[in-house]
Design a protein around this motif. Sequence first.
Motif, PDB file in Angstrom:
ATOM      1  N   GLY A   1    -123.726  33.963 -13.310  1.00 47.25           N
ATOM      2  CA  GLY A   1    -123.285  35.085 -12.484  1.00 47.25           C
ATOM      3  C   GLY A   1    -122.129  35.876 -13.083  1.00 47.25           C
ATOM      4  O   GLY A   1    -121.597  36.791 -12.439  1.00 47.25           O
ATOM      5  N   ASN A   2    -121.719  35.554 -14.302  1.00 47.72           N
ATOM      6  CA  ASN A   2    -120.577  36.256 -14.920  1.00 47.72           C
ATOM      7  C   ASN A   2    -121.041  37.605 -15.468  1.00 47.72           C
ATOM      8  O   ASN A   2    -121.309  37.774 -16.657  1.00 47.72           O
ATOM      9  CB  ASN A   2    -119.967  35.391 -16.030  1.00 47.72           C
ATOM     10  N   GLU A   3    -121.089  38.568 -14.547  1.00 47.95           N
ATOM     11  CA  GLU A   3    -121.662  39.878 -14.887  1.00 47.95           C
ATOM     12  C   GLU A   3    -120.850  40.618 -15.952  1.00 47.95           C
ATOM     13  O   GLU A   3    -121.405  41.346 -16.774  1.00 47.95           O
ATOM     14  CB  GLU A   3    -121.759  40.731 -13.615  1.00 47.95           C
ATOM     15  N   ALA A   4    -119.511  40.426 -15.916  1.00 47.70           N
ATOM     16  CA  ALA A   4    -118.674  41.148 -16.885  1.00 47.70           C
ATOM     17  C   ALA A   4    -119.111  40.828 -18.314  1.00 47.70           C
ATOM     18  O   ALA A   4    -119.089  41.698 -19.183  1.00 47.70           O
ATOM     19  CB  ALA A   4    -117.201  40.785 -16.682  1.00 47.70           C
ATOM     20  N   ILE A   5    -119.527  39.582 -18.546  1.00 47.12           N
ATOM     21  CA  ILE A   5    -119.892  39.183 -19.908  1.00 47.12           C
ATOM     22  C   ILE A   5    -121.375  39.448 -20.210  1.00 47.12           C
ATOM     23  O   ILE A   5    -121.704  40.161 -21.155  1.00 47.12           O
ATOM     24  CB  ILE A   5    -119.522  37.708 -20.153  1.00 47.12           C
ATOM     25  N   TRP A   6    -122.264  38.914 -19.386  1.00 45.16           N
ATOM     26  CA  TRP A   6    -123.702  39.139 -19.638  1.00 45.16           C
ATOM     27  C   TRP A   6    -124.010  40.635 -19.620  1.00 45.16           C
ATOM     28  O   TRP A   6    -124.750  41.145 -20.477  1.00 45.16           O
ATOM     29  CB  TRP A   6    -124.555  38.473 -18.567  1.00 45.16           C
TER      30      TRP A   6
ATOM     31  N   TYR B   1    -130.034  40.506 -15.548  1.00 46.69           N
ATOM     32  CA  TYR B   1    -129.254  41.625 -16.106  1.00 46.69           C
ATOM     33  C   TYR B   1    -130.095  42.784 -16.628  1.00 46.69           C
ATOM     34  O   TYR B   1    -129.563  43.712 -17.246  1.00 46.69           O
ATOM     35  CB  TYR B   1    -128.253  41.089 -17.143  1.00 46.69           C
ATOM     36  N   GLY B   2    -131.419  42.722 -16.398  1.00 44.93           N
ATOM     37  CA  GLY B   2    -132.253  43.906 -16.593  1.00 44.93           C
ATOM     38  C   GLY B   2    -132.533  44.320 -18.022  1.00 44.93           C
ATOM     39  O   GLY B   2    -132.854  45.489 -18.271  1.00 44.93           O
ATOM     40  N   ALA B   3    -132.409  43.377 -18.989  1.00 43.97           N
ATOM     41  CA  ALA B   3    -132.814  43.732 -20.348  1.00 43.97           C
ATOM     42  C   ALA B   3    -134.294  44.092 -20.338  1.00 43.97           C
ATOM     43  O   ALA B   3    -135.077  43.526 -19.562  1.00 43.97           O
ATOM     44  CB  ALA B   3    -132.564  42.556 -21.298  1.00 43.97           C
ATOM     45  N   ALA B   4    -134.688  45.058 -21.194  1.00 45.03           N
ATOM     46  CA  ALA B   4    -136.102  45.445 -21.247  1.00 45.03           C
ATOM     47  C   ALA B   4    -136.940  44.269 -21.738  1.00 45.03           C
ATOM     48  O   ALA B   4    -138.069  44.068 -21.300  1.00 45.03           O
ATOM     49  CB  ALA B   4    -136.277  46.637 -22.180  1.00 45.03           C
ATOM     50  N   ASN B   5    -136.368  43.500 -22.637  1.00 46.82           N
ATOM     51  CA  ASN B   5    -137.076  42.350 -23.188  1.00 46.82           C
ATOM     52  C   ASN B   5    -136.050  41.390 -23.781  1.00 46.82           C
ATOM     53  O   ASN B   5    -134.994  41.805 -24.252  1.00 46.82           O
ATOM     54  CB  ASN B   5    -138.056  42.823 -24.290  1.00 46.82           C
ATOM     55  N   ALA B   6    -136.373  40.118 -23.724  1.00 44.94           N
ATOM     56  CA  ALA B   6    -135.606  39.127 -24.475  1.00 44.94           C
ATOM     57  C   ALA B   6    -136.619  38.195 -25.107  1.00 44.94           C
ATOM     58  O   ALA B   6    -137.609  37.819 -24.464  1.00 44.94           O
ATOM     59  CB  ALA B   6    -134.643  38.373 -23.571  1.00 44.94           C
ATOM     60  N   THR B   7    -136.415  37.887 -26.367  1.00 42.21           N
ATOM     61  CA  THR B   7    -137.424  37.159 -27.148  1.00 42.21           C
ATOM     62  C   THR B   7    -136.778  36.004 -27.899  1.00 42.21           C
ATOM     63  O   THR B   7    -135.705  36.165 -28.490  1.00 42.21           O
ATOM     64  CB  THR B   7    -138.061  38.107 -28.195  1.00 42.21           C
TER      65      THR B   7
END
Length: 399
Positions: free
Chosen positions: A31-36, A76-82
């Motif tokens: 939940g650490n939004e500032a970092i992620w 966090y809404g990345a388009a993709n993570a691989t």
Amino acid sequence: MGFLVFALLTIVVDFAASQSLVLVGGNLNDGNEAIWGKVVELAGGRGVARIGVFTTASADPEDSAAYYIDIFVNIYGAANATYIPVTESSNNANDPSVAELTRQQTGFFFGGGDQSRVLKALRPRGRDTLVLTAVKDMFKAGATVGGTSAGAACLSDTVMITGGSSYDGLTYGAFSGGYKPLRPDELSYDEYGGLGFLAGWLPDTHFSERGREARLIRVLQDSRDRDIGTTRGFGLDEDMALLVLDLYTRPVGKVIGTRGGVFIADVTNTVVIPSETTNFEGVSVHYLTQDDTIDLTTGNITIASWKTNLKDNEYYNNAEVSNDILSSQRDRVWASAAAQFFNNKLDDVVTHYSYEKNPKFEITFDRVTGSGYGGIPPSNPEITVVSHQNLKVGIRENV
Ligand SMILES: *[C@@H]1O[C@H](CO)[C@@H](O)[C@H](O)[C@H]1NC(C)=O
Ligand SMILES: *[C@@H]1O[C@H](CO)[C@@H](O)[C@H](O)[C@H]1NC(C)=O
């Protein structure tokens, strides 16, 4: 394919202004939004960022990658993570197809585990593999690189700490050659260094939580004359990050996260008193908390404007003495002692002791040229944080 490459280049070029690193101290809360959120933002933002996940440090890379991918994409809404499937035993870090997959990402994240695995796979004996070259090319073009725990420790271009405790380090010194599983407390480092992103600064992690202050100081001191040794290092607390912007032009580090901080040690002017035992004077130490910045070229520190100088406004009457200042078990002993010290009215010098005996260590804090700053983080009015600058530390072995 032509269109895909064109589209990706366009994305990267848009962010070419800053070569940025996000170094996290471990135990990163999902939940650490500032970092992620910062990693995703620097990689192009929600709906755009494509994050390549390296879990090479992990004992279970696929499982670990699934964890990071889920967070980047679903929270966090990345388009993709691989998952970039390079492991200690995969033997594919020179495979052009894996390098090509790497070149399709706008950001990278290195997960936790054991940093030695990352180096064995991606930079054996200090030689860049094709996949690491691809990460570096993308980084130069603007892709961000982040990592937590081992994934942050492995990013330096200095010697890399591979294991050990503060007490064993002070007692026996630091040794090159890497981690030895049979002697887990031995203070060890890899003389070939990390992956080669951040020069001149040695990073350490899980820092205040495991009382690693003296271990960092000792590694810096014992490896400073090596080719990639250095006199400056920083220790990242858990769930905290140092964001480094403009790495190749004017690198500045900014602390993000709320509850902990980033410890900075500089042994450039440390005096080693010749003796059979450990005896250091004049180690220069700082502790930065949220929104403080450090110019990584000059070392100049700027404390966040929402903090105020504690001078003549301290809360405690006297400094408290710790009798377990090197503890690696109890949470934040050194960090709490330093914060309390800068928040005391009367004592400008205090000596703490190790709990361990034979040898016992005396650690002296001197604030005569230092200053402390306190404040309530705008992001969390429930707590107060204390930063400090120019604490002089002396370390004496008491036989
Ligand atoms: C990400 O992209 C890859 C192709 O590069 C695809 O195989 C994968 O399913 C995508 N992952 C997510 C989480 O969308
Ligand atoms: C250090 O930072 C302060 C505040 O930002 C600034 O006033 C000072 O000129 C800087 N010093 C150097 C040597 O850059």
